[in-house]
Enzyme design. Structure first.
Site, short mmCIF file in Angstrom:
data_model
loop_
_atom_site.label_atom_id
_atom_site.label_comp_id
_atom_site.label_asym_id
_atom_site.label_seq_id
_atom_site.Cartn_x
_atom_site.Cartn_y
_atom_site.Cartn_z
N CYS A 290 76.50 38.64 59.95
CA CYS A 290 77.00 37.25 60.58
C CYS A 290 78.27 36.66 60.27
CB CYS A 290 75.81 36.23 60.73
SG CYS A 290 75.33 35.74 59.17
N HIS B 282 73.52 31.55 57.02
CA HIS B 282 74.13 32.04 58.36
C HIS B 282 75.19 31.57 58.78
CE1 HIS B 282 73.35 34.15 62.11
NE2 HIS B 282 73.25 33.16 62.95
#
Length: 346
Positions: free
Chosen positions: A32, A288
């Site tokens: 990510c 994330h």
């Protein structure tokens, strides 16, 4: 994703920009950090256009000589030439190359998006077009489009407090890393970045004119603002007492329009925000990354494979938290601003 893609097309309707593509990127376990930065760079339109042009003019090279530049050009071309307007692409080739080239990105640990951006820009320069010098044996890189888009110049001014002589040293930058404080703004962080610091005691400055160590005042100013201004908020701070890094969830307001006032040349250069890489999570070693992108006056939210429209007012929910412990852990981490042409307002 078909449903999500068609949902985005429905949301934009006949306002879907001509020739534009909004594709999510598949996540390969922990990529990510890579996806969020790639989306921000894809929507840095001058950079994207130059990369697509490079691909079109160097097709043979792209097929034979594999490096991060050719892989990125290939990926951007793949996205822009899709028949569908929305969907998902797997940046497998690019990620494989990245991991092959740098062991830092090989592990399944949480990676730092800012570290990746720096590494990628430097690799693009290293792999960019080369030009031979007159003697033919040494090759110097040209001023690449990375320089043209992202490079600015800082000047480090030191004034001797005894003889008043000012020594100025210039250095280039691709991004500004700013220290942050609770309930602050980008403007105040930039002011602090350029604030005057006194060098005394053990930190005295050697003045060439006085030929001795002297007390001095030092400050950093932006001499030449870049076309694309990348601001990195230093959200990960090493805490001595804890012996580890801690994430600072401070609320730092970043405006949609930014005026740089601490510049030497081009006073009051104006910028417009077009992308934000967001770190989601309470600590530095897990979490994330997602990105917010402005494209043709619409704001979009990219979370790996998923792409959706968001309202411009939602951008402020990523400023950070006014309280130390908050359930909101989605904080703006890297900001991308594009310089506005003099007299233009987007």
């Amino acid at each position: 994703m078909g449903a999500a893609g068609s949902k985005l097309e429905k949301a934009l309707g006949d306002q879907f920009p001509e020739g534009e593509r909004y594709f999510g990127l598949e996540n390969f376990g922990n990529t990510c950090y890579c996806n969020s930065v790639l989306q921000a760079l894809y929507f840095c339109v001058p950079f994207r256009e130059q990369l697509l042009e490079y691909y079109a003019n160097n097709k043979n090279l792209v097929d034979t000589e594999e490096n991060l530049l050719t892989c990125l050009a290939d990926l951007f071309t793949q996205i822009s030439s899709q028949k569908k307007k929305t969907g998902v692409i797997a940046p497998k080739h690019f990620v494989q190359r990245l991991k092959k080239q740098n062991e830092i990105f090989r592990s399944y640990m949480h990676q730092d998006a800012h570290e990746f951006l720096n590494y990628l820009l430097n690799e693009l320069i290293a792999n960019g077009p080369k030009t031979a010098l007159a003697n033919g044996d040494q090759k110097e890189p040209l001023v690449t489009w990375v320089h043209k888009n992202f490079q600015g110049i800082l000047t480090n001014e030191t004034r001797c407090l005894r003889c008043e002589t000012v020594t100025a040293r210039d250095e280039t930058f691709f991004d500004l890393s700013l220290d942050i404080e609770q309930n602050s703004s980008i403007t105040s962080c930039l002011k602090n970045f350029s604030s005057t610091e006194t060098l005394n005691a053990e930190d005295k400055f050697f003045c060439d004119k006085c030929c001795s160590l002297q007390e001095a005042q030092k400050r950093m100013k932006i001499k030449k603002p870049p076309h694309i201004l990348v601001i990195h908020l230093k959200r990960f701070k090493y805490i001595e007492q804890l012996g580890r890094y801690k994430k600072l969830s401070y609320r730092v307001v970043f405006p949609l329009e930014l005026k740089l006032s601490n510049t030497v040349e081009d006073a009051d250069a104006e910028y417009s925000l077009f992308a934000v890489v967001v770190h989601v999570g309470s600590g530095p070693n897990h979490g994330h990354y997602v990105s917010l992108v402005k494209s043709h006056n619409h704001w979009l939210f990219f979370d790996d494979e998923n792409v959706e429209m968001i309202d411009e007012s939602a951008v402020q929910t990523f400023f950070g938290s006014a309280q130390e412990y908050s359930s909101n852990t989605d904080h703006g981490y890297i900001l991308f601003y594009e310089r506005l042409a003099a007299g233009s307002k987007s």
